[in-house]
Design a protein around this motif. Sequence first.
Motif, mmCIF file in Angstrom:
data_model
loop_
_atom_site.group_PDB
_atom_site.id
_atom_site.type_symbol
_atom_site.label_atom_id
_atom_site.label_comp_id
_atom_site.label_asym_id
_atom_site.label_seq_id
_atom_site.Cartn_x
_atom_site.Cartn_y
_atom_site.Cartn_z
ATOM 1 N N GLY A 1 0.802 -1.220 0.000
ATOM 2 C CA GLY A 1 0.000 0.000 0.000
ATOM 3 C C GLY A 1 0.834 1.269 0.000
ATOM 4 N N ILE A 2 0.203 2.378 -0.433
ATOM 5 C CA ILE A 2 0.788 3.708 -0.332
ATOM 6 C C ILE A 2 0.088 4.442 0.813
ATOM 7 C CG2 ILE A 2 1.038 5.963 -1.460
ATOM 8 C CD1 ILE A 2 1.342 4.548 -4.102
ATOM 9 N N LEU B 1 -4.212 4.220 4.250
ATOM 10 C CA LEU B 1 -3.316 3.329 3.523
ATOM 11 C C LEU B 1 -4.136 2.562 2.496
ATOM 12 C CD1 LEU B 1 -0.416 2.113 3.345
ATOM 13 C CD2 LEU B 1 -1.156 0.392 5.010
ATOM 14 N N ILE B 2 -3.790 2.728 1.212
ATOM 15 C CA ILE B 2 -4.541 2.110 0.121
ATOM 16 C C ILE B 2 -3.602 1.231 -0.703
ATOM 17 C CG2 ILE B 2 -5.947 2.517 -1.942
ATOM 18 C CD1 ILE B 2 -7.403 3.551 0.398
ATOM 19 N N ASP B 3 -4.075 0.042 -1.078
ATOM 20 C CA ASP B 3 -3.294 -0.831 -1.951
ATOM 21 C C ASP B 3 -2.890 -0.052 -3.201
ATOM 22 O OD1 ASP B 3 -3.028 -2.775 -4.313
ATOM 23 O OD2 ASP B 3 -3.037 -4.153 -2.619
ATOM 24 N N ILE C 1 -14.803 7.965 4.614
ATOM 25 C CA ILE C 1 -16.206 8.135 4.993
ATOM 26 C C ILE C 1 -16.626 7.241 6.163
ATOM 27 C CG2 ILE C 1 -16.974 8.988 2.753
ATOM 28 C CD1 ILE C 1 -17.824 6.201 1.981
ATOM 29 N N ASP C 2 -15.898 6.143 6.389
ATOM 30 C CA ASP C 2 -16.263 5.270 7.502
ATOM 31 C C ASP C 2 -15.093 4.351 7.822
ATOM 32 O OD1 ASP C 2 -17.548 3.843 9.456
ATOM 33 O OD2 ASP C 2 -18.700 2.596 8.059
ATOM 34 N N MET D 1 -6.570 0.301 4.471
ATOM 35 C CA MET D 1 -5.982 -0.483 5.557
ATOM 36 C C MET D 1 -5.671 0.434 6.725
ATOM 37 S SD MET D 1 -3.401 -2.985 3.343
ATOM 38 C CE MET D 1 -3.041 -1.824 2.010
ATOM 39 N N ASN D 2 -5.615 -0.144 7.899
ATOM 40 C CA ASN D 2 -5.368 0.627 9.114
ATOM 41 C C ASN D 2 -3.944 1.168 9.100
ATOM 42 O OD1 ASN D 2 -5.076 1.625 11.705
ATOM 43 N ND2 ASN D 2 -6.273 -0.031 12.642
#
Length: 372
Positions: free
Chosen positions: A32-33, A74-76, A97-98, A116-117
């Motif tokens: 992830g970035i 954190l996003i893939d 948003i949630d 991701m957390n």
Amino acid sequence: MNFSVNKNEFFNNLQIADHAISSNSPQPILRGILISAKEGQLTLTGSDADISIQKIMKADEKNQLNISEEGSILIDAQYLMQIVKKLDSEIISIEIIDGSLTKFSGSSVVFKINGMNTDDYPTIDFSKPMNSIKMDAAVLSDIIDQTAFATSLKETRPVLTGVNFNLNNDQLNCTATDSYRLAKKTIEFKSDVSFNITIPSKSLNEVRGTILMNAKEIEIAQNDKKAQFWSEDMVLQTRLLDGGYPETERLIPSEFSYTMKISREDLIHAIDRTTFIKNDNMTINRLQCSSDEVILTNKSQEIGESHENLNAVFTGEPLDISFSGTYVMDAAKALRGSEIIVKFTGEMKPFILSCDEDTTILQLVLPVRTYN
């Protein structure tokens, strides 16, 4: 977190952070970035644990960054790049948003992607070591181009998979070898700093493909664990290779019995014409030299053979030597002059390729024993 930004500028910066990410990483968190929006700027972080890149986007007229709510996610990287690329507006909005569910909005297209957390993301120490030097970006680019290709692809001796940077007494020696060839770049470099470190060639190639693309000057900071390459809005950090680098100076001959002068392009093209003729998946060329002629041949019982008279000037007693065509072609490509000088000491001893137009670089190749 909630911000809007110019799509193309955001995508270009994501591409830089993505250079540090391995899509095959066994740890999903490292695929992830990390996006952090804080104090009027975005910080984009990518890492594979060996190489880490941090790219800063400060709000300006070009990127049109507007942060309405600070935060991080954190996003893939694979999903993130595809989404940003396919959104249908010049300015895009990104909002958590949630929990970690993140909304990406264009003009009429909306994506909602599970992030991701960020608490699970490893803490990366980007603190700058005390020892640092500044170098012209073009000089560093030349160092990488002229040495990194000669590093080993095998992990049996990890230290040989990197380029050794040795700065001492106002001279910087950059050396790479895989035990069968050697590339050495020596430049005068006035500095109060001295160091002897080995940087993985993979990391150096990422430096060339990211931070060197636009920078004019690079700051290199290092300690015994890591090296960092800094520009105004970016840092690339890499681990160093452990273990002492072998003493290579003794491998370089100081006296020569034979000399060949040839056009660099002619030598490259002549070898390139024979690369399809292989023995055990290697291109082995034979060079037969005399004061009357220089002949380059390649022979394979399975495929066939080639024969070419080279337009070269040879000095010395007749010489018959064989070598890896790929290694000699790589070495010739790394030189900058129009004419190459090849110096030999014997049929089964290392030989040197150099050029008078750039005396800072030396290429060494070991011959191959054949039974012609």
